[in-house]
Design a protein around this motif. Structure first.
Motif, PDB file in Angstrom:
ATOM      1  N   ALA A 293       1.109  -1.181   0.196  1.00 42.09           N
ATOM      2  CA  ALA A 293       0.142   0.192   0.028  1.00 42.09           C
ATOM      3  C   ALA A 293       0.907   0.637  -0.293  1.00 42.09           C
ATOM      4  O   ALA A 293       0.163   2.135  -0.960  1.00 42.09           O
ATOM      5  N   VAL A 294       1.796   1.264   0.788  1.00 42.53           N
ATOM      6  CA  VAL A 294       2.768   1.937   0.317  1.00 42.53           C
ATOM      7  C   VAL A 294       3.300   2.466  -0.605  1.00 42.53           C
ATOM      8  O   VAL A 294       3.444   3.548  -1.097  1.00 42.53           O
ATOM      9  N   LEU A 295       3.972   1.141  -0.747  1.00 49.85           N
ATOM     10  CA  LEU A 295       4.296   1.670  -2.750  1.00 49.85           C
ATOM     11  C   LEU A 295       3.486   2.250  -3.626  1.00 49.85           C
ATOM     12  O   LEU A 295       4.050   3.023  -4.239  1.00 49.85           O
ATOM     13  N   GLN A 296       2.406   1.456  -3.439  1.00 54.34           N
ATOM     14  CA  GLN A 296       1.550   2.382  -4.441  1.00 54.34           C
ATOM     15  C   GLN A 296       1.195   3.807  -3.836  1.00 54.34           C
ATOM     16  O   GLN A 296       1.225   4.384  -4.873  1.00 54.34           O
ATOM     17  N   LYS A 297       0.787   3.996  -2.764  1.00 51.35           N
ATOM     18  CA  LYS A 297       1.048   5.544  -2.395  1.00 51.35           C
ATOM     19  C   LYS A 297       1.708   6.737  -3.406  1.00 51.35           C
ATOM     20  O   LYS A 297       1.953   7.701  -3.748  1.00 51.35           O
ATOM     21  N   CYS A 298       3.430   5.768  -3.285  1.00 50.07           N
ATOM     22  CA  CYS A 298       4.274   6.737  -3.857  1.00 50.07           C
ATOM     23  C   CYS A 298       4.642   6.677  -4.760  1.00 50.07           C
ATOM     24  O   CYS A 298       4.426   7.915  -5.376  1.00 50.07           O
ATOM     25  N   LEU A 299       4.005   5.336  -5.396  1.00 52.93           N
ATOM     26  CA  LEU A 299       3.515   6.085  -6.725  1.00 52.93           C
ATOM     27  C   LEU A 299       3.035   6.668  -7.580  1.00 52.93           C
ATOM     28  O   LEU A 299       3.264   7.997  -7.976  1.00 52.93           O
ATOM     29  N   GLU A 300       1.162   6.456  -6.996  1.00 60.07           N
ATOM     30  CA  GLU A 300       0.282   7.812  -7.381  1.00 60.07           C
ATOM     31  C   GLU A 300       0.591   9.217  -7.096  1.00 60.07           C
ATOM     32  O   GLU A 300       0.693  10.288  -7.635  1.00 60.07           O
ATOM     33  N   ALA A 301       2.081   9.527  -5.885  1.00 61.41           N
ATOM     34  CA  ALA A 301       1.832  10.889  -5.655  1.00 61.41           C
ATOM     35  C   ALA A 301       3.365  11.225  -7.133  1.00 61.41           C
ATOM     36  O   ALA A 301       3.129  12.483  -7.146  1.00 61.41           O
ATOM     37  N   MET A 302       4.018  10.090  -6.977  1.00 66.91           N
ATOM     38  CA  MET A 302       4.712  10.769  -8.001  1.00 66.91           C
ATOM     39  C   MET A 302       4.306  10.622  -9.822  1.00 66.91           C
ATOM     40  O   MET A 302       4.849  11.840 -10.519  1.00 66.91           O
ATOM     41  N   ALA A 303       3.125  10.032  -9.799  1.00 62.91           N
ATOM     42  CA  ALA A 303       2.810   9.961 -11.263  1.00 62.91           C
ATOM     43  C   ALA A 303       2.009  11.178 -10.992  1.00 62.91           C
ATOM     44  O   ALA A 303       1.070  11.469 -11.952  1.00 62.91           O
ATOM     45  N   LYS A 304       1.586  12.125 -10.143  1.00 66.03           N
ATOM     46  CA  LYS A 304       0.339  13.277 -10.577  1.00 66.03           C
ATOM     47  C   LYS A 304       1.130  13.985 -11.849  1.00 66.03           C
ATOM     48  O   LYS A 304       0.233  15.011 -12.899  1.00 66.03           O
ATOM     49  N   ASP A 305       2.566  14.473 -10.718  1.00 64.95           N
ATOM     50  CA  ASP A 305       2.972  15.026 -12.491  1.00 64.95           C
ATOM     51  C   ASP A 305       4.522  14.520 -12.951  1.00 64.95           C
ATOM     52  O   ASP A 305       4.858  15.731 -13.484  1.00 64.95           O
ATOM     53  N   CYS A 306       4.219  13.830 -13.204  1.00 63.84           N
ATOM     54  CA  CYS A 306       5.467  13.013 -13.902  1.00 63.84           C
ATOM     55  C   CYS A 306       4.874  11.695 -14.573  1.00 63.84           C
ATOM     56  O   CYS A 306       3.802  10.556 -14.543  1.00 63.84           O
ATOM     57  N   ASP A 307       5.080  11.663 -16.441  1.00 61.79           N
ATOM     58  CA  ASP A 307       3.955  11.146 -17.169  1.00 61.79           C
ATOM     59  C   ASP A 307       5.237   9.414 -17.267  1.00 61.79           C
ATOM     60  O   ASP A 307       4.891   8.674 -17.828  1.00 61.79           O
ATOM     61  N   ARG A 308       6.402   9.681 -16.771  1.00 60.90           N
ATOM     62  CA  ARG A 308       6.756   8.301 -16.731  1.00 60.90           C
ATOM     63  C   ARG A 308       7.311   7.723 -15.304  1.00 60.90           C
ATOM     64  O   ARG A 308       8.179   8.925 -15.031  1.00 60.90           O
ATOM     65  N   VAL A 309       6.959   7.176 -15.029  1.00 61.77           N
ATOM     66  CA  VAL A 309       8.189   6.795 -13.471  1.00 61.77           C
ATOM     67  C   VAL A 309       8.988   5.110 -13.495  1.00 61.77           C
ATOM     68  O   VAL A 309       7.836   4.359 -14.061  1.00 61.77           O
ATOM     69  N   THR A 310       9.612   5.298 -12.930  1.00 60.20           N
ATOM     70  CA  THR A 310      10.494   4.026 -12.867  1.00 60.20           C
ATOM     71  C   THR A 310      10.623   2.998 -11.172  1.00 60.20           C
ATOM     72  O   THR A 310      10.992   4.312 -10.467  1.00 60.20           O
ATOM     73  N   CYS A 311      10.793   2.225 -11.360  1.00 54.79           N
ATOM     74  CA  CYS A 311      10.528   1.716 -10.178  1.00 54.79           C
ATOM     75  C   CYS A 311      11.250  -0.007  -9.663  1.00 54.79           C
ATOM     76  O   CYS A 311      10.657  -0.668 -10.621  1.00 54.79           O
ATOM     77  N   THR A 312      12.174  -0.414  -8.679  1.00 53.94           N
ATOM     78  CA  THR A 312      12.511  -1.398  -8.976  1.00 53.94           C
ATOM     79  C   THR A 312      11.526  -1.747  -7.740  1.00 53.94           C
ATOM     80  O   THR A 312      12.374  -1.064  -6.502  1.00 53.94           O
ATOM     81  N   ALA A 313      11.662  -3.106  -7.101  1.00 51.18           N
ATOM     82  CA  ALA A 313      11.617  -3.362  -5.422  1.00 51.18           C
ATOM     83  C   ALA A 313      11.588  -4.844  -5.885  1.00 51.18           C
ATOM     84  O   ALA A 313      12.017  -5.555  -6.058  1.00 51.18           O
ATOM     85  N   LYS A 314      12.103  -5.139  -3.933  1.00 48.90           N
ATOM     86  CA  LYS A 314      12.349  -6.244  -3.890  1.00 48.90           C
ATOM     87  C   LYS A 314      11.623  -6.714  -2.092  1.00 48.90           C
ATOM     88  O   LYS A 314      11.943  -6.025  -1.314  1.00 48.90           O
ATOM     89  N   LEU A 315      11.124  -7.875  -2.442  1.00 48.38           N
ATOM     90  CA  LEU A 315      10.790  -7.832  -1.191  1.00 48.38           C
ATOM     91  C   LEU A 315      11.375  -9.239  -0.353  1.00 48.38           C
ATOM     92  O   LEU A 315      12.157 -10.323  -1.241  1.00 48.38           O
ATOM     93  N   ASP A 316      11.526  -9.172   0.950  1.00 47.37           N
ATOM     94  CA  ASP A 316      12.213 -10.407   1.566  1.00 47.37           C
ATOM     95  C   ASP A 316      11.717 -10.689   2.345  1.00 47.37           C
ATOM     96  O   ASP A 316      11.222 -10.059   3.469  1.00 47.37           O
ATOM     97  N   TYR A 317      10.543 -12.551   2.164  1.00 44.95           N
ATOM     98  CA  TYR A 317       9.185 -12.509   3.301  1.00 44.95           C
ATOM     99  C   TYR A 317      10.015 -13.335   4.916  1.00 44.95           C
ATOM    100  O   TYR A 317      11.548 -14.636   4.050  1.00 44.95           O
ATOM    101  N   ARG A 318       9.541 -13.692   6.028  1.00 46.42           N
ATOM    102  CA  ARG A 318      10.616 -14.645   6.471  1.00 46.42           C
ATOM    103  C   ARG A 318       8.590 -15.172   7.548  1.00 46.42           C
ATOM    104  O   ARG A 318       9.035 -13.931   8.646  1.00 46.42           O
ATOM    105  N   LYS A 319       8.331 -15.841   7.524  1.00 40.40           N
ATOM    106  CA  LYS A 319       8.122 -16.245   8.331  1.00 40.40           C
ATOM    107  C   LYS A 319       7.847 -16.060   9.921  1.00 40.40           C
ATOM    108  O   LYS A 319       8.782 -16.848  11.164  1.00 40.40           O
ATOM    109  N   GLY A 320       6.949 -15.801  11.051  1.00 38.35           N
ATOM    110  CA  GLY A 320       7.834 -15.287  12.488  1.00 38.35           C
ATOM    111  C   GLY A 320       8.458 -14.613  12.764  1.00 38.35           C
ATOM    112  O   GLY A 320       8.479 -14.299  14.105  1.00 38.35           O
TER     113      GLY A 320
END
Length: 114
Positions: free
Chosen positions: A53-80
């Motif tokens: 949700a944070v990632l999406q909000k960041c993209l939406e905020a940047m896309a308000k006045d930017c016609d093209r946005v690049t993003c690289t993302a990496k997830l690390d999940y560890r249960k518990g």
């Protein structure tokens, strides 16, 4: 819990995009999630739904006045597990015989918090 590391910036907005990155940091800080800003991006810790949700909000905020946005993302999940922003680094530091610079250790006293 997951760690999400990402870097997002607009294209065609000049050489310095710090004003656009700052928008994302305001959103990240307001989220209440633990995070670390570093020279090449930001790492956020939370539940998968929260960090995406944070990632999406960041993209939406940047896309308000930017016609093209690049993003690289990496997830690390560890249960518990949580608190891994610090524990992963601490684990390595205990196994090394020399002082190492980390994001938290080399910040100067006059550095502003984001």
């Amino acid at each position: 819990m997951v760690l999400l590391e990402f870097s997002m910036s607009p294209l065609n907005k000049g050489d310095s995009v710090s004003e656009y990155v700052a928008r994302s940091l305001k959103i990240i800080a307001a989220s209440g999630l633990d995070y670390r800003l570093h020279a090449m991006g930001t790492i956020i810790e939370g539940e998968i739904e929260q960090v995406l949700a944070v990632l999406q909000k960041c993209l939406e905020a940047m896309a308000k006045d930017c016609d093209r946005v690049t993003c690289t993302a990496k997830l690390d999940y560890r249960k518990g597990y949580q608190g891994r922003l610090e524990s992963k680094v601490s684990s390595v530091l205990t196994k090394v015989d020399v002082p190492l610079k980390t994001i938290d250790s080399d910040a100067g006293p006059d550095q502003k918090a984001p």
